[in-house]
Design a protein around this motif. Structure first.
Motif, PDB file in Angstrom:
ATOM      1  N   ALA A  50      -2.611  -2.805   3.955  1.00 52.55           N
ATOM      2  CA  ALA A  50      -3.768  -1.711   3.778  1.00 52.55           C
ATOM      3  C   ALA A  50      -3.585  -0.756   4.784  1.00 52.55           C
ATOM      4  O   ALA A  50      -3.528  -0.948   6.183  1.00 52.55           O
ATOM      5  N   ASP A  88     -14.047  -2.587   9.856  1.00 54.95           N
ATOM      6  CA  ASP A  88     -13.732  -1.111   9.850  1.00 54.95           C
ATOM      7  C   ASP A  88     -12.314  -0.939  10.448  1.00 54.95           C
ATOM      8  O   ASP A  88     -11.629  -2.229  11.020  1.00 54.95           O
ATOM      9  N   ASP A  89     -11.842   0.275  10.962  1.00 54.14           N
ATOM     10  CA  ASP A  89     -10.315   0.362  11.350  1.00 54.14           C
ATOM     11  C   ASP A  89     -10.429  -0.202  12.771  1.00 54.14           C
ATOM     12  O   ASP A  89      -9.266   0.000  13.503  1.00 54.14           O
ATOM     13  N   SER A 136      -4.615   2.535   7.445  1.00 52.83           N
ATOM     14  CA  SER A 136      -5.993   3.243   8.069  1.00 52.83           C
ATOM     15  C   SER A 136      -6.291   4.284   7.350  1.00 52.83           C
ATOM     16  O   SER A 136      -5.809   4.903   6.642  1.00 52.83           O
ATOM     17  N   GLY A 137      -7.627   4.656   7.716  1.00 51.59           N
ATOM     18  CA  GLY A 137      -8.007   5.817   7.079  1.00 51.59           C
ATOM     19  C   GLY A 137      -7.348   6.981   7.267  1.00 51.59           C
ATOM     20  O   GLY A 137      -7.000   7.958   6.440  1.00 51.59           O
ATOM     21  N   GLY A 182     -14.423   2.835   3.102  1.00 49.56           N
ATOM     22  CA  GLY A 182     -13.279   3.061   4.363  1.00 49.56           C
ATOM     23  C   GLY A 182     -13.163   1.733   4.807  1.00 49.56           C
ATOM     24  O   GLY A 182     -12.484   1.876   6.016  1.00 49.56           O
ATOM     25  N   ASP A 193       0.936  -1.031   0.058  1.00 52.45           N
ATOM     26  CA  ASP A 193      -0.004  -0.140  -0.010  1.00 52.45           C
ATOM     27  C   ASP A 193       0.907   1.228   0.260  1.00 52.45           C
ATOM     28  O   ASP A 193       2.022   1.131   0.390  1.00 52.45           O
ATOM     29  N   ARG A 253      -8.060  -1.338   1.357  1.00 50.13           N
ATOM     30  CA  ARG A 253      -9.037  -0.147   1.770  1.00 50.13           C
ATOM     31  C   ARG A 253      -9.862   0.045   0.492  1.00 50.13           C
ATOM     32  O   ARG A 253      -9.394   0.348  -0.593  1.00 50.13           O
ATOM     33  N   ILE A 259     -11.720  -2.175   5.203  1.00 49.38           N
ATOM     34  CA  ILE A 259     -10.518  -2.933   4.920  1.00 49.38           C
ATOM     35  C   ILE A 259     -11.281  -4.276   4.299  1.00 49.38           C
ATOM     36  O   ILE A 259     -11.707  -5.237   5.248  1.00 49.38           O
TER      37      ILE A 259
END
Length: 328
Positions: A183, A281-282, A185-186, A232, A126, A228, A234
């Motif tokens: 991946a 999600d994160d 995180s946001g 939003g 990533d 991702r 993963i």
């Protein structure tokens, strides 16, 4: 044909299998590609999909699947694909390392060796907006053609790396059991990565020097590429559910796995003929848990969500698969 590598199995006790679950039914449509093993899927702004085949070719598949263009040939085995900030495509080539593909379809080597050692299993990546690359080298013992040997041996020789735009390479985690998909995180402060051989989704705090990986959740199978999505989440490709024979052998006398490795391919543990995909999600909360079958598709190794559509890829077929992004 080159001789089969020998293995030196290490004992490992797998975590308990997860409880039975009831995934949402998954129905996919497939697109045939002119070759075997489209391992990853990368979606362009126009909805077309890039993927790499066993023979080294990089393809562009139209969003509706009606046309396919050969962009380049890496001369190796392309696995993970990512966009770089300058519009080039980053290619994790298992045999050649990190490559780039420019708009004129020229392939160049970005990083082929680590500490003087050619990468044997450059797998997935990533990329930050500034061009910093996070990537996995899954094994120093075996190449992509012998991925099953690494699972049977369980010697944990994989590593997770960071490569900055100025060429500085940092090993972030090492001695990992087949690190695979990665991946961000946001907020780009955490790196998530899948470990195929430990059935785990892990995270690494990028804001803390010398941080150690932390387990986020156990995956009910062998996780492969992760990515991702535009939603939003993963997304996690599960190449196969956990194999009862492999789980049985891992904690027992290592010689048993040597025997299994020496057997003909038909007797070795195999991926199941199903499609399993999850999305988190994160915070590690499971948002989507999907399972289905299709006669032309199995063993998903890549998953990519963008703008309401999910694409799947697989080293075990000559098809891509797609389905609409499920509602939450």
């Amino acid at each position: 044909m080159s001789p089969k590598s020998s293995i030196a199995p290490v004992r490992w006790t797998p975590p308990p299998a997860p409880p039975a679950r009831q995934p949402q039914a998954l129905e996919v449509q497939t697109v045939a590609v002119p070759g075997h093993g489209p391992e990853d899927a990368l979606i362009d702004a126009d909805g077309s999909v890039l993927t790499g085949l066993l023979d080294g070719r990089i393809l562009r598949v139209a969003a509706d699947g009606t046309s396919i263009e050969v962009l380049a040939d890496t001369g190796g085995r392309p696995l993970g694909l990512e966009w770089l900030p300058d519009g080039k495509v980053l290619i994790c080539d298992a045999n050649r390392g990190l490559l780039t593909l420019d708009q004129d379809n020229r392939v160049e080597t970005l990083l082929g060796e680590i500490d003087g050692r050619p990468m044997r299993f450059c797998n997935n990546a990533d990329v930050l907006p500034d061009g910093t690359i996070y990537f996995t080298d899954s094994s120093t013992r075996f190449g992509v053609d012998e991925w099953m040997a690494d699972l049977l041996e369980h010697s944990s020789t994989g590593s997770l790396y960071r490569l900055t735009p100025d060429g500085e390479l940092t090993r972030l985690a090492t001695n990992r059991p087949f690190p695979n998909g990665v991946a961000l995180s946001g907020d780009q402060k955490t790196l998530f990565f899948a470990e195929t051989a430990s059935y785990g989704l892990y995270k690494l705090d990028l804001t803390t020097a010398d941080a150690e990986p932390e387990l986020v959740t156990m995956i009910p199978g062998l996780p492969d590429n992760i990515a991702r999505g535009s939603d939003g989440l993963i997304w996690v490709a599960i190449g196969s559910p956990r194999n009862a024979l492999l789980d049985l052998l891992l904690p027992k006398q290592p010689v048993l796995r040597k025997v299994v490795w020496a057997l003909p391919e038909s007797f070795k543990p195999k991926a199941a003929d199903i499609i399993e995909i999850q999305a988190y999600d994160d915070n590690g909360k499971l948002v989507h848990d999907l399972r289905g079958t299709h006669p032309d598709f199995r063993m998903p190794t890549g998953v990519r969500e963008r703008d309401g559509k999910v694409w799947l890829s697989s080293i075990g077929t000559n098809h891509l698969a797609t389905f609409p992004t499920p509602n939450r």
